[in-house]
Design a protein around this motif. Structure first.
Motif, PDB file in Angstrom:
ATOM      1  N   ARG A  48       0.971  -1.204   0.085  1.00 48.90           N
ATOM      2  CA  ARG A  48       0.003  -0.077  -0.050  1.00 48.90           C
ATOM      3  C   ARG A  48       0.748   1.310  -0.142  1.00 48.90           C
ATOM      4  NH1 ARG A  48      -3.740  -3.288   3.063  1.00 48.90           N
ATOM      5  NH2 ARG A  48      -2.660  -2.416   5.256  1.00 48.90           N
ATOM      6  N   GLN A  49       1.791   1.230   0.526  1.00 50.56           N
ATOM      7  CA  GLN A  49       2.887   2.103   0.667  1.00 50.56           C
ATOM      8  C   GLN A  49       3.439   2.575  -0.671  1.00 50.56           C
ATOM      9  OE1 GLN A  49       6.112   1.278   3.187  1.00 50.56           O
ATOM     10  NE2 GLN A  49       5.384   2.535   5.028  1.00 50.56           N
ATOM     11  N   LEU A  50       3.984   1.455  -1.639  1.00 48.00           N
ATOM     12  CA  LEU A  50       4.201   1.690  -2.761  1.00 48.00           C
ATOM     13  C   LEU A  50       3.163   2.346  -3.757  1.00 48.00           C
ATOM     14  CD1 LEU A  50       6.765   0.906  -4.413  1.00 48.00           C
ATOM     15  CD2 LEU A  50       5.392  -1.088  -5.437  1.00 48.00           C
ATOM     16  N   LYS A  51       1.830   1.766  -3.698  1.00 46.23           N
ATOM     17  CA  LYS A  51       0.822   2.344  -4.504  1.00 46.23           C
ATOM     18  C   LYS A  51       0.438   3.832  -4.199  1.00 46.23           C
ATOM     19  CE  LYS A  51      -1.906  -1.935  -5.452  1.00 46.23           C
ATOM     20  NZ  LYS A  51      -0.792  -2.901  -4.924  1.00 46.23           N
ATOM     21  N   ALA A  52       0.668   4.106  -2.731  1.00 47.67           N
ATOM     22  CA  ALA A  52       0.493   5.553  -2.468  1.00 47.67           C
ATOM     23  C   ALA A  52       1.406   6.347  -3.041  1.00 47.67           C
ATOM     24  CB  ALA A  52       0.291   5.710  -0.908  1.00 47.67           C
ATOM     25  N   LEU A  53       2.682   5.751  -3.216  1.00 48.51           N
ATOM     26  CA  LEU A  53       3.763   6.678  -3.599  1.00 48.51           C
ATOM     27  C   LEU A  53       3.552   6.583  -5.122  1.00 48.51           C
ATOM     28  CD1 LEU A  53       6.522   7.971  -3.378  1.00 48.51           C
ATOM     29  CD2 LEU A  53       7.607   5.542  -3.612  1.00 48.51           C
ATOM     30  N   PHE A  54       3.290   5.757  -5.902  1.00 49.28           N
ATOM     31  CA  PHE A  54       3.076   5.772  -7.225  1.00 49.28           C
ATOM     32  C   PHE A  54       1.841   6.588  -7.505  1.00 49.28           C
ATOM     33  CE2 PHE A  54       4.275   1.117  -7.893  1.00 49.28           C
ATOM     34  CZ  PHE A  54       5.468   1.462  -7.899  1.00 49.28           C
ATOM     35  N   ALA A 102      11.755   8.049  -0.440  1.00 53.43           N
ATOM     36  CA  ALA A 102      10.655   7.360  -0.155  1.00 53.43           C
ATOM     37  C   ALA A 102      10.646   5.920  -0.662  1.00 53.43           C
ATOM     38  CB  ALA A 102       9.341   8.001  -0.413  1.00 53.43           C
ATOM     39  N   LEU A 103      11.074   5.817  -2.042  1.00 55.81           N
ATOM     40  CA  LEU A 103      10.855   4.476  -2.766  1.00 55.81           C
ATOM     41  C   LEU A 103      11.876   3.441  -2.156  1.00 55.81           C
ATOM     42  CD1 LEU A 103       9.571   3.329  -5.143  1.00 55.81           C
ATOM     43  CD2 LEU A 103      11.375   4.031  -6.731  1.00 55.81           C
ATOM     44  N   GLU A 104      13.305   4.118  -1.870  1.00 55.10           N
ATOM     45  CA  GLU A 104      14.223   3.294  -1.296  1.00 55.10           C
ATOM     46  C   GLU A 104      13.935   2.979   0.045  1.00 55.10           C
ATOM     47  OE1 GLU A 104      17.742   1.626  -1.917  1.00 55.10           O
ATOM     48  OE2 GLU A 104      16.546   3.079  -3.320  1.00 55.10           O
ATOM     49  N   LYS A 105      12.983   3.354   0.819  1.00 51.90           N
ATOM     50  CA  LYS A 105      12.568   2.635   2.220  1.00 51.90           C
ATOM     51  C   LYS A 105      11.590   1.524   1.926  1.00 51.90           C
ATOM     52  CE  LYS A 105      12.810   7.017   4.853  1.00 51.90           C
ATOM     53  NZ  LYS A 105      11.801   7.849   5.878  1.00 51.90           N
ATOM     54  N   ILE A 106      11.209   1.311   0.723  1.00 50.08           N
ATOM     55  CA  ILE A 106      10.414   0.023   0.638  1.00 50.08           C
ATOM     56  C   ILE A 106      11.248  -0.998  -0.178  1.00 50.08           C
ATOM     57  CG2 ILE A 106       8.200  -0.857  -0.529  1.00 50.08           C
ATOM     58  CD1 ILE A 106       7.324   2.212  -0.744  1.00 50.08           C
TER      59      ILE A 106
END
Length: 608
Positions: A48-54, A102-106
């Motif tokens: 969900r974090q990734l989708k929110a970032l996208f 933020a991407l690197e944190k996932i």
């Protein structure tokens, strides 16, 4: 010969650009719930974090590029134009860095296979943009190929006109144009101060474009075209809108174009450099090496790419010789090139003839697509001539993908200017590249994948997308559609042209070739009419590195296919191979190769 990214700001958007977002709402869930994700308000679930970032990334992109949003079919920003100020640019760069952080944190191991691909593509995009900042490409904001002057003129083709509100937005955008012109001039003046200037010979082509876009009579402006869309309006509303559009063009748009034309002609053009290669600019060699990596998505150096081009050209010339002998021509290959250029039987006579021939070509390939693909797009496509104001500096054809909402088809735009200079024997290859099975299938199928993030649905990585387009030029031969040896030669000629691009682009920008050297090389190795060669060489001069993507991408796709054929033997299914390839969307070549290899290994495993 490429997709419609000519109308996008290539220095910022080429990695994801294109071309259509749902008109009403965002099915991927952009909204206040995602706002502030970078600031730490996201959920703990990695997916969900990734989708929110996208979603946040994509929304930022569309908000920063209102014209691009309109082209894509998102009409939330139809009343405005981009802010080209330094402050807006610095904010955009900060967003890129924040998104990258933020991407690197996932962690990728916490994601599904598809999500890992999506993450890798966005990381590649952001890394590329962040690295490219040092070269200050934004200080050359317009060329004869691209820029706000052309983007804005083309916006009439994509702006909605169903309601009074649509026209109010359109008029507001017309009124905003002078501000953007002033910002564009400011960027160009900064480029003059930093000695980051384009070649004079290509910038000179911008002046007549600007003059054509600044008519005293508003009805001669391409932006007047919105009025033709109002035929179903009430007379009162239509009259009111017509007056508003006329006044905005007369008072705002034409004067702004004229102001930009005067600046370019009087101040900017004399300051442009005489040289044509990127080497003659700040950090020129380093800049070009970066652009070569960026556009090919490989680690190949300019020198290595040059050698690949020479090797490919030698191979293609052997195939050309076979066709020359097949048709019974007794002269050498150079003489055969001249015959193809001079033979009136191999030339079109009118725009109507050009359009009619393309319709017949598409009808034939449409019937054969089920032999090459198991899955075909729902999206339709059509043919349109390139507008007169940009045709002289335009390539032979472009593709404009359809919006996701289905409000219009995809468009193959073909250059019909000076029709008697347009050859007939190259038309099949161009149609297959720009339309079907090339860009239309690639973009439509990528867009139709359910659940894919928006930035991936509309993504454009030149090495993949243009590599697929070039691969597609030869593909119809496998289903019997190159029955005319001259058309077959035309496909080889286009392949030679792309091999020549590897030689010429690196020659111009790294080996310090002159413009005449580049033109002479393509004349020596192809039968392409001189009018097209000159236009194309000027495109390579104005757009360093982009032309490398085609042949490098095609060679990688052919290499991947050859590996699959060797591994699977009689089990190899061309339809399944193409479906798998296009299901991935537009990605860097390293991602493509790894994805296809993993799928091939799974397919080749014995059943238990």
């Amino acid at each position: 010969m490429t997709i419609c990214t000519r109308f996008l700001n290539q220095s910022r958007l080429w990695k994801w650009s294109v071309l259509t977002v749902a008109v009403v709402g965002f099915p991927w869930g952009v909204g206040t719930s995602q706002a502030g994700f970078i600031g730490g308000e996201g959920t703990d679930n990695p997916s969900r974090q990734l989708k929110a970032l996208f979603a946040e990334y994509w929304d930022d992109e569309l908000r920063a590029g209102p014209l691009e949003a309109t082209f894509l079919g998102d009409h939330r920003y139809d009343d405005r134009l981009a802010d080209l100020s330094d402050a807006a640019h610095e904010a955009r760069v900060k967003r890129d860095r924040d998104h990258r952080h933020a991407l690197e944190k996932i962690a990728p191991e916490t994601l599904s296979a598809d999500e890992r691909i999506d993450r890798e593509v966005l990381r590649f995009t952001l890394d590329d943009r962040i690295e490219g900042e040092r070269f200050r490409d934004r200080l050359i904001p317009i060329t004869q190929q691209d820029g706000i002057h052309l983007q804005f003129a083309q916006s009439v083709n994509f702006h909605p006109s169903a309601t009074v509100g649509d026209l109010e937005n359109y008029v507001r955008r017309l009124h905003a144009f002078p501000r953007v012109v002033d910002q564009t001039i400011a960027l160009m003046r900064q480029g003059m101060a930093e000695k980051r200037m384009p070649p004079r010979i290509t910038m000179a082509k911008v002046v007549p474009q600007l003059r054509d876009l600044a008519p005293k009579n508003p009805e001669e402006s391409p932006l007047w075209g919105i009025v033709a869309k109002l035929k179903d309006w009430s007379e009162a509303d239509r009259d009111h809108a017509t007056v508003a559009v006329r006044q905005a063009i007369a008072d705002k748009v034409s004067p702004a174009y004229a102001k930009l034309a005067a600046f370019v002609e009087t101040d900017y053009l004399p300051a442009c450099r005489e040289s044509v290669g990127l080497w003659d600019s700040p950090e020129g060699d380093v800049h070009y090496a970066f652009r070569a990596r960026s556009f090919t998505t490989t680690t190949l150096s300019p020198e290595q790419i040059h050698e690949v081009g020479l090797t490919e050209m030698a191979r293609i010339r052997e195939a050309m010789e076979a066709i020359r002998k097949k048709v019974g021509f007794t002269g050498d290959l150079k003489a055969f090139f001249q015959k193809l250029k001079d033979d009136p039987k191999l030339k079109n006579q009118s725009e109507a003839e050009i359009l009619g021939r393309y319709r017949a070509i598409f009808e034939a390939i449409d019937a054969k697509l089920p032999d090459l693909f198991g899955h075909l797009p729902r999206t339709d496509y059509g043919i349109r001539p390139i507008e007169a104001y940009r045709a002289k500096a335009a390539a032979a054809g472009y593709y404009y993908p359809a919006p996701e909402d289905g409000s219009r088809p995809g468009y193959f735009y073909v250059n019909t200017s000076d029709p008697t200079s347009r050859t007939t024997y190259t038309m099949q290859a161009l149609a297959y590249h720009e339309g079907v099975p090339g860009h239309h299938l690639q973009f439509s199928l990528a867009m139709e994948v359910p659940g894919r993030p928006a930035f991936r649905k509309f993504g454009y990585v030149p090495a993949f997308s243009e590599g697929w387009g070039l691969y597609s030029e030869g593909l119809p031969r496998e289903v019997g559609l190159y029955t005319d040896p001259y058309a077959e030669f035309g496909q080889l000629e286009y392949s030679a042209w792309r091999a020549g691009r590897l030689v010429v682009d690196t020659g111009l920008h790294q080996k310090r070739w002159s413009r005449d050297q580049a033109i002479a090389y393509l004349e020596e190795n192809t039968a392409v009419p001189r009018i097209e060669i000159v236009s194309e060489v000027d495109r390579y001069i104005a757009w360093p590195g982009q032309a490398l993507a085609y042949k490098i991408g095609e060679l990688k796709i052919r290499e991947i296919r050859a590996q699959a054929e060797r591994r699977l033997g009689t089990k190899f299914d061309i339809r399944a191979f193409h479906d798998r390839l296009l299901s991935l969307g537009s990605v860097p070549l390293s991602v493509l190769e790894r994805f296809m290899e993993q799928n091939q290994q799974t397919e080749a495993e014995p059943q238990r």
